[in-house]
Design a protein around this motif. Structure first.
Motif, PDB file in Angstrom:
ATOM      1  N   LEU A  25       0.827  -1.207   0.000  1.00 56.04           N
ATOM      2  CA  LEU A  25       0.000   0.000   0.000  1.00 56.04           C
ATOM      3  C   LEU A  25       0.863   1.260   0.000  1.00 56.04           C
ATOM      4  CD1 LEU A  25      -2.864  -0.945   2.474  1.00 56.04           C
ATOM      5  CD2 LEU A  25      -3.044  -0.559   0.020  1.00 56.04           C
ATOM      6  N   VAL A  26       1.941   1.218   0.771  1.00 56.28           N
ATOM      7  CA  VAL A  26       2.844   2.369   0.819  1.00 56.28           C
ATOM      8  C   VAL A  26       3.480   2.591  -0.546  1.00 56.28           C
ATOM      9  CG1 VAL A  26       5.017   3.208   1.786  1.00 56.28           C
ATOM     10  CG2 VAL A  26       3.294   2.219   3.289  1.00 56.28           C
ATOM     11  N   GLN A  27       3.916   1.540  -1.192  1.00 58.18           N
ATOM     12  CA  GLN A  27       4.523   1.668  -2.511  1.00 58.18           C
ATOM     13  C   GLN A  27       3.514   2.196  -3.523  1.00 58.18           C
ATOM     14  OE1 GLN A  27       6.083  -2.224  -3.233  1.00 58.18           O
ATOM     15  NE2 GLN A  27       8.000  -1.823  -2.124  1.00 58.18           N
ATOM     16  N   LEU A  28       2.296   1.702  -3.444  1.00 51.88           N
ATOM     17  CA  LEU A  28       1.252   2.162  -4.348  1.00 51.88           C
ATOM     18  C   LEU A  28       0.967   3.650  -4.133  1.00 51.88           C
ATOM     19  CD1 LEU A  28      -0.825   1.383  -6.509  1.00 51.88           C
ATOM     20  CD2 LEU A  28      -2.409   0.859  -4.657  1.00 51.88           C
ATOM     21  N   ALA A  29       0.886   4.057  -2.867  1.00 55.46           N
ATOM     22  CA  ALA A  29       0.654   5.477  -2.565  1.00 55.46           C
ATOM     23  C   ALA A  29       1.819   6.324  -3.083  1.00 55.46           C
ATOM     24  CB  ALA A  29       0.477   5.672  -1.062  1.00 55.46           C
ATOM     25  N   GLY A  30       3.031   5.847  -2.921  1.00 60.72           N
ATOM     26  CA  GLY A  30       4.205   6.581  -3.401  1.00 60.72           C
ATOM     27  C   GLY A  30       4.202   6.726  -4.906  1.00 60.72           C
ATOM     28  N   LYS A  31       3.855   5.656  -5.609  1.00 58.76           N
ATOM     29  CA  LYS A  31       3.806   5.727  -7.073  1.00 58.76           C
ATOM     30  C   LYS A  31       2.735   6.704  -7.534  1.00 58.76           C
ATOM     31  CE  LYS A  31       5.618   1.112  -7.934  1.00 58.76           C
ATOM     32  NZ  LYS A  31       5.294  -0.238  -8.389  1.00 58.76           N
ATOM     33  N   GLY A  32       1.581   6.665  -6.861  1.00 56.76           N
ATOM     34  CA  GLY A  32       0.502   7.595  -7.213  1.00 56.76           C
ATOM     35  C   GLY A  32       0.909   9.037  -6.979  1.00 56.76           C
ATOM     36  N   ALA A  33       1.579   9.287  -5.857  1.00 54.62           N
ATOM     37  CA  ALA A  33       2.034  10.647  -5.555  1.00 54.62           C
ATOM     38  C   ALA A  33       3.068  11.107  -6.571  1.00 54.62           C
ATOM     39  CB  ALA A  33       2.614  10.690  -4.139  1.00 54.62           C
ATOM     40  N   THR A  34       3.944  10.210  -6.972  1.00 47.96           N
ATOM     41  CA  THR A  34       4.960  10.549  -7.966  1.00 47.96           C
ATOM     42  C   THR A  34       4.309  10.899  -9.297  1.00 47.96           C
ATOM     43  OG1 THR A  34       6.546   9.099  -6.900  1.00 47.96           O
ATOM     44  CG2 THR A  34       7.000   9.700  -9.168  1.00 47.96           C
ATOM     45  N   ARG A  35       3.357  10.076  -9.707  1.00 48.30           N
ATOM     46  CA  ARG A  35       2.661  10.315 -10.971  1.00 48.30           C
ATOM     47  C   ARG A  35       1.934  11.665 -10.937  1.00 48.30           C
ATOM     48  NH1 ARG A  35      -0.753   6.035 -10.910  1.00 48.30           N
ATOM     49  NH2 ARG A  35       0.959   4.593 -10.635  1.00 48.30           N
ATOM     50  N   TYR A  36       1.235  11.930  -9.831  1.00 44.07           N
ATOM     51  CA  TYR A  36       0.506  13.185  -9.685  1.00 44.07           C
ATOM     52  C   TYR A  36       1.478  14.368  -9.698  1.00 44.07           C
ATOM     53  CZ  TYR A  36      -2.348  16.861  -7.661  1.00 44.07           C
ATOM     54  OH  TYR A  36      -2.993  18.050  -7.434  1.00 44.07           O
ATOM     55  N   GLY A  37       2.595  14.232  -9.001  1.00 48.38           N
ATOM     56  CA  GLY A  37       3.588  15.304  -8.949  1.00 48.38           C
ATOM     57  C   GLY A  37       4.157  15.622 -10.314  1.00 48.38           C
ATOM     58  N   ARG A  38       4.469  14.605 -11.078  1.00 48.57           N
ATOM     59  CA  ARG A  38       4.994  14.819 -12.439  1.00 48.57           C
ATOM     60  C   ARG A  38       3.966  15.535 -13.311  1.00 48.57           C
ATOM     61  NH1 ARG A  38       7.311   8.918 -13.232  1.00 48.57           N
ATOM     62  NH2 ARG A  38       9.291   9.160 -12.149  1.00 48.57           N
ATOM     63  N   HIS A  39       2.715  15.080 -13.207  1.00 52.79           N
ATOM     64  CA  HIS A  39       1.644  15.670 -14.013  1.00 52.79           C
ATOM     65  C   HIS A  39       1.477  17.151 -13.671  1.00 52.79           C
ATOM     66  CE1 HIS A  39      -2.096  16.022 -16.217  1.00 52.79           C
ATOM     67  NE2 HIS A  39      -2.691  16.469 -15.111  1.00 52.79           N
ATOM     68  N   ARG A  40       1.427  17.470 -12.385  1.00 49.84           N
ATOM     69  CA  ARG A  40       1.267  18.867 -11.958  1.00 49.84           C
ATOM     70  C   ARG A  40       2.478  19.706 -12.354  1.00 49.84           C
ATOM     71  NH1 ARG A  40      -2.786  21.367 -11.627  1.00 49.84           N
ATOM     72  NH2 ARG A  40      -2.046  22.704  -9.989  1.00 49.84           N
ATOM     73  N   PHE A  41       3.670  19.129 -12.253  1.00 46.35           N
ATOM     74  CA  PHE A  41       4.883  19.858 -12.631  1.00 46.35           C
ATOM     75  C   PHE A  41       4.842  20.224 -14.108  1.00 46.35           C
ATOM     76  CE2 PHE A  41       9.183  19.952 -14.353  1.00 46.35           C
ATOM     77  CZ  PHE A  41       9.730  20.946 -13.570  1.00 46.35           C
ATOM     78  N   LYS A  42       4.427  19.280 -14.943  1.00 45.55           N
ATOM     79  CA  LYS A  42       4.342  19.562 -16.374  1.00 45.55           C
ATOM     80  C   LYS A  42       3.326  20.665 -16.662  1.00 45.55           C
ATOM     81  CE  LYS A  42       5.860  15.021 -17.940  1.00 45.55           C
ATOM     82  NZ  LYS A  42       5.458  13.757 -18.557  1.00 45.55           N
ATOM     83  N   VAL A  44       2.382  23.118 -14.618  1.00 49.17           N
ATOM     84  CA  VAL A  44       2.937  24.397 -14.156  1.00 49.17           C
ATOM     85  C   VAL A  44       4.035  24.872 -15.099  1.00 49.17           C
ATOM     86  CG1 VAL A  44       4.250  25.485 -12.293  1.00 49.17           C
ATOM     87  CG2 VAL A  44       2.290  24.040 -11.754  1.00 49.17           C
ATOM     88  N   ALA A  45       4.879  23.964 -15.566  1.00 44.34           N
ATOM     89  CA  ALA A  45       5.957  24.338 -16.484  1.00 44.34           C
ATOM     90  C   ALA A  45       5.385  24.899 -17.784  1.00 44.34           C
ATOM     91  CB  ALA A  45       6.851  23.134 -16.763  1.00 44.34           C
ATOM     92  N   ASP A  46       4.327  24.277 -18.306  1.00 46.22           N
ATOM     93  CA  ASP A  46       3.703  24.774 -19.533  1.00 46.22           C
ATOM     94  C   ASP A  46       3.116  26.169 -19.332  1.00 46.22           C
ATOM     95  OD1 ASP A  46       4.392  22.448 -20.817  1.00 46.22           O
ATOM     96  OD2 ASP A  46       2.398  21.526 -20.603  1.00 46.22           O
ATOM     97  N   ARG A  47       2.445  26.365 -18.199  1.00 49.91           N
ATOM     98  CA  ARG A  47       1.849  27.678 -17.925  1.00 49.91           C
ATOM     99  C   ARG A  47       2.933  28.736 -17.752  1.00 49.91           C
ATOM    100  NH1 ARG A  47      -2.859  26.068 -13.612  1.00 49.91           N
ATOM    101  NH2 ARG A  47      -4.149  24.911 -15.074  1.00 49.91           N
ATOM    102  N   THR A  48       3.991  28.384 -17.055  1.00 52.60           N
ATOM    103  CA  THR A  48       5.080  29.328 -16.827  1.00 52.60           C
ATOM    104  C   THR A  48       5.725  29.732 -18.140  1.00 52.60           C
ATOM    105  OG1 THR A  48       5.490  28.328 -14.668  1.00 52.60           O
ATOM    106  CG2 THR A  48       7.234  29.683 -15.581  1.00 52.60           C
ATOM    107  N   ALA A  49       5.937  28.772 -19.018  1.00 50.82           N
ATOM    108  CA  ALA A  49       6.550  29.076 -20.314  1.00 50.82           C
ATOM    109  C   ALA A  49       5.671  30.022 -21.122  1.00 50.82           C
ATOM    110  CB  ALA A  49       6.797  27.783 -21.087  1.00 50.82           C
ATOM    111  N   SER A  50       4.368  29.811 -21.102  1.00 53.35           N
ATOM    112  CA  SER A  50       3.481  30.684 -21.871  1.00 53.35           C
ATOM    113  C   SER A  50       3.438  32.087 -21.269  1.00 53.35           C
ATOM    114  CB  SER A  50       2.079  30.096 -21.956  1.00 53.35           C
ATOM    115  OG  SER A  50       1.468  30.061 -20.684  1.00 53.35           O
ATOM    116  N   VAL A  51       3.523  32.192 -19.944  1.00 55.25           N
ATOM    117  CA  VAL A  51       3.535  33.508 -19.309  1.00 55.25           C
ATOM    118  C   VAL A  51       4.838  34.232 -19.633  1.00 55.25           C
ATOM    119  CG1 VAL A  51       3.647  34.680 -17.069  1.00 55.25           C
ATOM    120  CG2 VAL A  51       1.933  32.924 -17.460  1.00 55.25           C
ATOM    121  N   LEU A  52       5.954  33.527 -19.570  1.00 51.07           N
ATOM    122  CA  LEU A  52       7.245  34.137 -19.870  1.00 51.07           C
ATOM    123  C   LEU A  52       7.321  34.607 -21.321  1.00 51.07           C
ATOM    124  CD1 LEU A  52       9.793  31.882 -17.965  1.00 51.07           C
ATOM    125  CD2 LEU A  52       9.145  34.234 -17.447  1.00 51.07           C
ATOM    126  N   ASP A  53       6.680  33.870 -22.218  1.00 56.24           N
ATOM    127  CA  ASP A  53       6.676  34.277 -23.622  1.00 56.24           C
ATOM    128  C   ASP A  53       5.930  35.604 -23.819  1.00 56.24           C
ATOM    129  OD1 ASP A  53       8.107  32.071 -24.344  1.00 56.24           O
ATOM    130  OD2 ASP A  53       6.357  30.904 -24.979  1.00 56.24           O
TER     131      ASP A  53
END
Length: 99
Positions: A25-42, A44-53
């Motif tokens: 369960l801990v490993q599953l929760a960690g994988k889910g958190a990692t996946r969510y973190g990557r998705h949110r990071f992408k 935010v990065a896309d929004r930041t790039a468009s604002v900087l442009d």
């Protein structure tokens, strides 16, 4: 993530009877958190790039350069006046002391 951390604490203390299940369960929760973190990071990065442009970076740089030059000139003027006043004060003290 909080649930995963709580389960991890139980597993580390050795109080859980079903270590394998808790670890899974801990490993599953960690994988889910990692996946969510990557998705949110992408996102935010896309929004930041468009604002900087859209930002007028050259205009901002020019305005800051102008303000910095004005600040330097003001500081130079103040320092020059202070030096002038100090020289006058030194001259008065020497005159008073007879030096």
């Amino acid at each position: 993530m909080v649930a995963g951390a709580g389960l991890m604490m139980l597993v580390r203390r050795g109080r859980a009877k079903h270590h394998r299940g808790a670890r899974a369960l801990v490993q599953l929760a960690g994988k889910g958190a990692t996946r969510y973190g990557r998705h949110r990071f992408k996102q935010v990065a896309d929004r930041t790039a468009s604002v900087l442009d859209r930002l007028p970076l050259e205009d901002i740089g020019a305005a800051l350069g102008d303000q910095l030059a004005a600040a330097r000139e003001a500081i130079d003027e103040v320092v020059a006046e202070e030096v002038k006043d100090l020289r006058k004060a030194i001259h008065r003290q020497r005159k008073r002391l007879g030096v």
